[in-house]
Design a protein around this motif. Structure first.
Motif, PDB file in Angstrom:
ATOM      1  N   ALA A   1       0.835  -1.201   0.000  1.00  0.00           N
ATOM      2  CA  ALA A   1       0.000   0.000   0.000  1.00  0.00           C
ATOM      3  C   ALA A   1       0.875   1.258   0.000  1.00  0.00           C
ATOM      4  O   ALA A   1       0.529   2.263  -0.607  1.00  0.00           O
ATOM      5  CB  ALA A   1      -0.935  -0.001   1.210  1.00  0.00           C
ATOM      6  N   ALA A   2       2.021   1.169   0.658  1.00  0.00           N
ATOM      7  CA  ALA A   2       2.923   2.324   0.739  1.00  0.00           C
ATOM      8  C   ALA A   2       3.865   2.433  -0.461  1.00  0.00           C
ATOM      9  O   ALA A   2       4.332   3.530  -0.766  1.00  0.00           O
ATOM     10  CB  ALA A   2       3.748   2.233   2.017  1.00  0.00           C
ATOM     11  N   ASN A   3       4.137   1.313  -1.141  1.00  0.00           N
ATOM     12  CA  ASN A   3       5.173   1.309  -2.168  1.00  0.00           C
ATOM     13  C   ASN A   3       4.703   0.954  -3.574  1.00  0.00           C
ATOM     14  O   ASN A   3       5.488   1.028  -4.512  1.00  0.00           O
ATOM     15  CB  ASN A   3       6.284   0.326  -1.760  1.00  0.00           C
ATOM     16  CG  ASN A   3       6.989   0.779  -0.517  1.00  0.00           C
ATOM     17  OD1 ASN A   3       7.646   1.801  -0.519  1.00  0.00           O
ATOM     18  ND2 ASN A   3       6.826   0.041   0.554  1.00  0.00           N
ATOM     19  N   GLY A   4       3.471   0.543  -3.717  1.00  0.00           N
ATOM     20  CA  GLY A   4       2.961   0.207  -5.048  1.00  0.00           C
ATOM     21  C   GLY A   4       2.389  -1.196  -5.098  1.00  0.00           C
ATOM     22  O   GLY A   4       2.741  -2.058  -4.302  1.00  0.00           O
TER      23      GLY A   4
ATOM     24  N   CYS B   1      16.490  -5.280   0.503  1.00  0.00           N
ATOM     25  CA  CYS B   1      15.457  -5.799  -0.407  1.00  0.00           C
ATOM     26  C   CYS B   1      15.026  -4.830  -1.509  1.00  0.00           C
ATOM     27  O   CYS B   1      14.536  -5.265  -2.547  1.00  0.00           O
ATOM     28  CB  CYS B   1      14.224  -6.195   0.394  1.00  0.00           C
ATOM     29  SG  CYS B   1      14.560  -7.466   1.643  1.00  0.00           S
ATOM     30  N   PHE B   2      15.147  -3.539  -1.277  1.00  0.00           N
ATOM     31  CA  PHE B   2      14.671  -2.569  -2.265  1.00  0.00           C
ATOM     32  C   PHE B   2      15.843  -1.995  -2.974  1.00  0.00           C
ATOM     33  O   PHE B   2      16.188  -1.694  -3.867  1.00  0.00           O
ATOM     34  CB  PHE B   2      13.861  -1.458  -1.611  1.00  0.00           C
ATOM     35  CG  PHE B   2      12.456  -1.867  -1.247  1.00  0.00           C
ATOM     36  CD1 PHE B   2      11.388  -1.527  -2.064  1.00  0.00           C
ATOM     37  CD2 PHE B   2      12.196  -2.592  -0.109  1.00  0.00           C
ATOM     38  CE1 PHE B   2      10.101  -1.882  -1.724  1.00  0.00           C
ATOM     39  CE2 PHE B   2      10.903  -2.964   0.235  1.00  0.00           C
ATOM     40  CZ  PHE B   2       9.853  -2.602  -0.576  1.00  0.00           C
TER      41      PHE B   2
ATOM     42  N   LEU C   1       6.610  -6.930  -8.497  1.00  0.00           N
ATOM     43  CA  LEU C   1       7.973  -6.626  -8.051  1.00  0.00           C
ATOM     44  C   LEU C   1       7.964  -6.084  -6.621  1.00  0.00           C
ATOM     45  O   LEU C   1       8.772  -6.498  -5.780  1.00  0.00           O
ATOM     46  CB  LEU C   1       8.643  -5.626  -8.995  1.00  0.00           C
ATOM     47  CG  LEU C   1      10.054  -5.187  -8.615  1.00  0.00           C
ATOM     48  CD1 LEU C   1      11.004  -6.385  -8.572  1.00  0.00           C
ATOM     49  CD2 LEU C   1      10.557  -4.129  -9.583  1.00  0.00           C
ATOM     50  N   VAL C   2       7.044  -5.182  -6.335  1.00  0.00           N
ATOM     51  CA  VAL C   2       6.947  -4.624  -4.977  1.00  0.00           C
ATOM     52  C   VAL C   2       6.550  -5.720  -3.991  1.00  0.00           C
ATOM     53  O   VAL C   2       7.059  -5.772  -2.873  1.00  0.00           O
ATOM     54  CB  VAL C   2       5.960  -3.436  -4.940  1.00  0.00           C
ATOM     55  CG1 VAL C   2       5.677  -2.994  -3.519  1.00  0.00           C
ATOM     56  CG2 VAL C   2       6.505  -2.276  -5.747  1.00  0.00           C
ATOM     57  N   MET C   3       5.658  -6.630  -4.408  1.00  0.00           N
ATOM     58  CA  MET C   3       5.271  -7.736  -3.536  1.00  0.00           C
ATOM     59  C   MET C   3       6.497  -8.566  -3.159  1.00  0.00           C
ATOM     60  O   MET C   3       6.679  -8.928  -2.005  1.00  0.00           O
ATOM     61  CB  MET C   3       4.243  -8.636  -4.209  1.00  0.00           C
ATOM     62  CG  MET C   3       3.827  -9.810  -3.331  1.00  0.00           C
ATOM     63  SD  MET C   3       2.877 -11.061  -4.197  1.00  0.00           S
ATOM     64  CE  MET C   3       4.054 -11.653  -5.395  1.00  0.00           C
ATOM     65  N   ARG C   4       7.359  -8.843  -4.126  1.00  0.00           N
ATOM     66  CA  ARG C   4       8.588  -9.606  -3.844  1.00  0.00           C
ATOM     67  C   ARG C   4       9.486  -8.846  -2.871  1.00  0.00           C
ATOM     68  O   ARG C   4      10.061  -9.432  -1.955  1.00  0.00           O
ATOM     69  CB  ARG C   4       9.346  -9.885  -5.132  1.00  0.00           C
ATOM     70  CG  ARG C   4       8.706 -10.935  -5.987  1.00  0.00           C
ATOM     71  CD  ARG C   4       9.597 -11.277  -7.166  1.00  0.00           C
ATOM     72  NE  ARG C   4       8.850 -12.055  -8.121  1.00  0.00           N
ATOM     73  CZ  ARG C   4       8.809 -11.808  -9.419  1.00  0.00           C
ATOM     74  NH1 ARG C   4       9.499 -10.801  -9.926  1.00  0.00           N
ATOM     75  NH2 ARG C   4       8.107 -12.568 -10.215  1.00  0.00           N
ATOM     76  N   LYS C   5       9.625  -7.549  -3.086  1.00  0.00           N
ATOM     77  CA  LYS C   5      10.480  -6.741  -2.219  1.00  0.00           C
ATOM     78  C   LYS C   5       9.914  -6.669  -0.802  1.00  0.00           C
ATOM     79  O   LYS C   5      10.660  -6.745   0.178  1.00  0.00           O
ATOM     80  CB  LYS C   5      10.657  -5.355  -2.809  1.00  0.00           C
ATOM     81  CG  LYS C   5      11.508  -5.371  -4.073  1.00  0.00           C
ATOM     82  CD  LYS C   5      11.646  -3.994  -4.677  1.00  0.00           C
ATOM     83  CE  LYS C   5      12.532  -4.050  -5.917  1.00  0.00           C
ATOM     84  NZ  LYS C   5      12.797  -2.730  -6.466  1.00  0.00           N
TER      85      LYS C   5
END
Length: 100
Positions: free
Chosen positions: A27-30, A99-100, A34-38
């Protein structure tokens, strides 16, 4: 069905807690794969560094800080609560770097 040992589950973190973290992170990052993996990497990193009991304590303090009133001021003003939340925030920064 055999029970999965606590160590295999990631330091005792139940799936629900991991999913809740990932959803908040997304919710905070997109909202992309890809964001789910991070975000999944981030909670895995946190689980390696912090016990689930400490994680629950941090989440409890953070939620109580959002409530107004005199009764919850101890969670906003106490040194112990501040130390706990600050340590978690530093751990999140480390997880982000990893991770990011």
């Amino acid at each position: 069905m055999a029970a999965i040992p606590a160590d295999a589950r990631g330091n005792g973190y139940p799936t629900e807690a991991r999913v809740d973290y990932v959803l908040g992170c997304m919710a905070a990052n997109g909202q992309s794969r890809l964001v789910m993996r991070k975000c999944s990497c981030s909670i895995d990193y946190i689980a390696e560094q912090m016990s689930y009991d400490d994680y629950v304590a941090v989440e409890t303090v953070k939620r109580l800080r959002l409530q107004g009133g005199e009764r919850t001021s101890i969670f906003r003003d106490s040194e112990a609560a501040n130390t706990l939340v600050d340590a978690f925030r530093r751990l999140q920064v480390q997880a982000d770097l990893e991770c990011f």
